[in-house]
Each structure stands twice: as structure tokens, then as C-alpha cells.
Write an enzyme that holds these catalytic residues in place. Sequence first.
Site, mmCIF file in Angstrom:
data_model
loop_
_atom_site.group_PDB
_atom_site.id
_atom_site.type_symbol
_atom_site.label_atom_id
_atom_site.label_comp_id
_atom_site.label_asym_id
_atom_site.label_seq_id
_atom_site.Cartn_x
_atom_site.Cartn_y
_atom_site.Cartn_z
ATOM 1 N N MET A 1 -9.094 7.782 0.043
ATOM 2 C CA MET A 1 -9.770 8.395 0.929
ATOM 3 C C MET A 1 -10.305 9.777 1.224
ATOM 4 S SD MET A 1 -7.159 7.071 4.350
ATOM 5 C CE MET A 1 -6.523 5.421 4.293
ATOM 6 N N ASP B 1 -4.828 3.501 -1.737
ATOM 7 C CA ASP B 1 -5.817 3.693 -0.905
ATOM 8 C C ASP B 1 -6.505 5.140 -1.165
ATOM 9 O OD1 ASP B 1 -5.964 1.366 0.894
ATOM 10 O OD2 ASP B 1 -3.924 1.991 1.429
ATOM 11 N N HIS C 1 -1.326 -1.315 -4.323
ATOM 12 C CA HIS C 1 -2.401 -0.975 -3.490
ATOM 13 C C HIS C 1 -2.619 0.565 -3.177
ATOM 14 C CE1 HIS C 1 -5.934 -2.288 -1.038
ATOM 15 N NE2 HIS C 1 -5.464 -1.210 -0.094
ATOM 16 N N MET D 1 -12.257 4.219 -0.377
ATOM 17 C CA MET D 1 -12.963 4.644 0.915
ATOM 18 C C MET D 1 -13.519 5.880 0.589
ATOM 19 S SD MET D 1 -9.505 3.181 3.272
ATOM 20 C CE MET D 1 -8.676 3.151 1.668
ATOM 21 N N SER E 1 1.000 -1.170 0.151
ATOM 22 C CA SER E 1 -0.099 0.149 -0.052
ATOM 23 C C SER E 1 0.779 1.093 0.184
ATOM 24 C CB SER E 1 -1.036 0.106 1.309
ATOM 25 O OG SER E 1 -1.267 1.326 1.299
ATOM 26 N N HIS F 1 -8.343 1.030 -3.780
ATOM 27 C CA HIS F 1 -9.437 0.738 -2.622
ATOM 28 C C HIS F 1 -10.086 1.912 -2.272
ATOM 29 C CE1 HIS F 1 -9.565 -0.301 2.086
ATOM 30 N NE2 HIS F 1 -10.570 -0.225 1.461
ATOM 31 N N ASP G 1 -6.389 -6.671 4.168
ATOM 32 C CA ASP G 1 -5.843 -5.332 4.382
ATOM 33 C C ASP G 1 -5.680 -4.851 5.772
ATOM 34 O OD1 ASP G 1 -4.989 -2.837 3.881
ATOM 35 O OD2 ASP G 1 -6.809 -2.334 2.601
ATOM 36 N N MET H 1 -11.214 -6.358 5.675
ATOM 37 C CA MET H 1 -10.361 -5.203 6.480
ATOM 38 C C MET H 1 -9.972 -5.834 7.899
ATOM 39 S SD MET H 1 -9.915 -2.540 4.396
ATOM 40 C CE MET H 1 -9.031 -1.560 5.600
ATOM 41 N N GLY I 1 -2.885 4.035 7.975
ATOM 42 C CA GLY I 1 -1.858 2.864 7.965
ATOM 43 C C GLY I 1 -1.075 3.001 9.331
HETATM 44 C C1 DX5 Z 1 -6.256 1.514 5.768
HETATM 45 C C2 DX5 Z 1 -5.778 0.944 4.342
HETATM 46 C C3 DX5 Z 1 -4.704 -0.111 4.138
HETATM 47 C C4 DX5 Z 1 -3.333 0.673 4.909
HETATM 48 C C5 DX5 Z 1 -2.565 -0.593 5.543
HETATM 49 O O1 DX5 Z 1 -7.412 2.253 5.644
HETATM 50 O O2 DX5 Z 1 -6.753 0.454 3.757
HETATM 51 O O3 DX5 Z 1 -4.360 -0.185 2.850
HETATM 52 O O4 DX5 Z 1 -2.588 1.124 3.934
HETATM 53 O O5 DX5 Z 1 -1.732 -0.232 6.163
HETATM 54 P P1 DX5 Z 1 -0.697 -0.992 7.086
HETATM 55 O O6 DX5 Z 1 -0.278 -2.122 6.009
HETATM 56 O O7 DX5 Z 1 0.329 -0.065 7.721
HETATM 57 O O8 DX5 Z 1 -1.803 -1.564 8.067
HETATM 58 ZN ZN ZN Z 2 -6.298 -0.416 1.519
#
Ligand code: DX5
Ligand code: ZN
Length: 226
Positions: free
Chosen positions: A38, A36, A34, A75, A9, A73, A182, A144, A151
Site C-alpha cells: 500500500m 499487501d 499474500h 495497491m 495476508s 498484491h 481477498d 476484492m 485488514g
Molecule cells: C486489504 C488487503 C487484504 C487484507 C485482508 O486491502 O488486500 O489482503 O489483508 O485482511 P482480512 O482477511 O483481515 O480482511
Molecule cells: Zn490483499
Amino acid sequence: MATYRIAPSILSADFARLGEEVRNVIHAGADWIHFDVMDNHYVPNLTFGPMVCQALRKHAARADGTPVPIDVHLMVQPVDSLAQAFAKAGADLVSFHPEASAHVDRTLQLIRAEGCQAGLVFNPATPLDVLEWVIDKVDLVLIMSVNPGFGGQSFIDSALRKTEQARKLIDASGRDIRLEVDGGIKVDNIRRVADAGADTFVAGSAIFGQPNYKAVIDAMRAQLAG
Ligand code: DX5
Ligand code: ZN
């Protein structure tokens, strides 16, 4: 035996050097990138949009030019217009949270009509119920193992049981559906996640938080092979 995929990610990458980070992590052995997304509405954080995806598209390739899939992904809420925008920006897979779409079946159809693979994402407290009704339109199930938004959080163990459930539903469907997990995945727990039935692993901080990405990805693969 499953073909395992590791999907770093870039949420934990250096945002000032994203193209270089994408190239470096692919060189280190990443299978997917990946991405993300948001929106500071569905989740309390704000990252990047379709223009950044489009800019990174040319960096997401192996040395021989083979493209590396971009795993978006979402969100975000609402989902549909951004899902289409990411498809046009070069995404290969587009996943969304069923709570964020008013019409989950329609959103899945819309993503596939754009030529992308479509995924459904399940938060730690969200049951898999909707999957039963749309499994014929799903290419990816994403479990999830943290609450989305950040992260570097700790793995929530109930995700293992949900991954086992998802594996049973996927196998019963007979369809070729990837099962991705994830959040909070590290070298020391990736094997447990695979044993629960996952075949694709997102890892952000575990990889980008270390100076040697290849050493982490190699150690993850060694766990998966063991
Ligand atoms: C959280 C994200 C993840 C995140 C994972 O909302 O969807 O993809 O980047 O990060 P780690 O591996 O640090 O938990
Ligand atoms: Zn993610």
C-alpha cells in the site's frame, strides 16, 4: 475438483517479527504468502516495499527447502516500476488494480516478461469488463471482497456474484487461471466463497488474529473439504 490454496495476508502479522511470522504460518499450512503493498496514494495506508519482500524471500520456504510462492498484491499507483522491482525482489505472482495502470495490457506483459505470473484485481465497485480483452495475458484474477486499504473489514456479499461471473469467464477461456478472493474471509464464510467458484483464499485477521494459526487453517480446509 479444484486444488484450493490458502494465502495468509501478512498485513495482520506482527511487523516486528515478519520473518518468524512467515515461517510460522507456512509451518501451519499456508500455501502462498499474500503480501499487501500500500502506497498511501492509491489506498489510504502505507505498508512495505520491495526490500522487505527480498528480506522475506528466504523465509518463504517449507522445512524441506521448497519455496512457497509470494503473492504480491500491489495497491499502488503508478504500477509499472514497482511491479518490476517486486519481480526482482523475488515475487512469484504480481497483481495490480486496472484503475491504477494507464496501460493494463502493457503492465501485464511487463510482469510476465520479468518471469512472474500476472494478476488483475477488481475492487467491490469495479466491473470485470477489462478481463475480456486481456484474459490471454492473465494468470490470476483477484476479487476484492472489501475496499482495499485495511485488514479486518467485513466481507461484502456482492463479491460472491462477481466471483461467479469471473469463474464463468475463466472457464470459457479454457486457460489455467487462478481465482482468488481477498477480504473478510473467515472459517464461517470460506465455503460460500468456494461455492461461488474461488480456488484461492486470502485471509489476514482471521489467521493472524488467533494464537493458533494451524487450527484456523485446518478449520478452513475442513470447510473446503465438506
Ligand atoms: C486489504 C488487503 C487484504 C487484507 C485482508 O486491502 O488486500 O489482503 O489483508 O485482511 P482480512 O482477511 O483481515 O480482511
Ligand atoms: Zn490483499
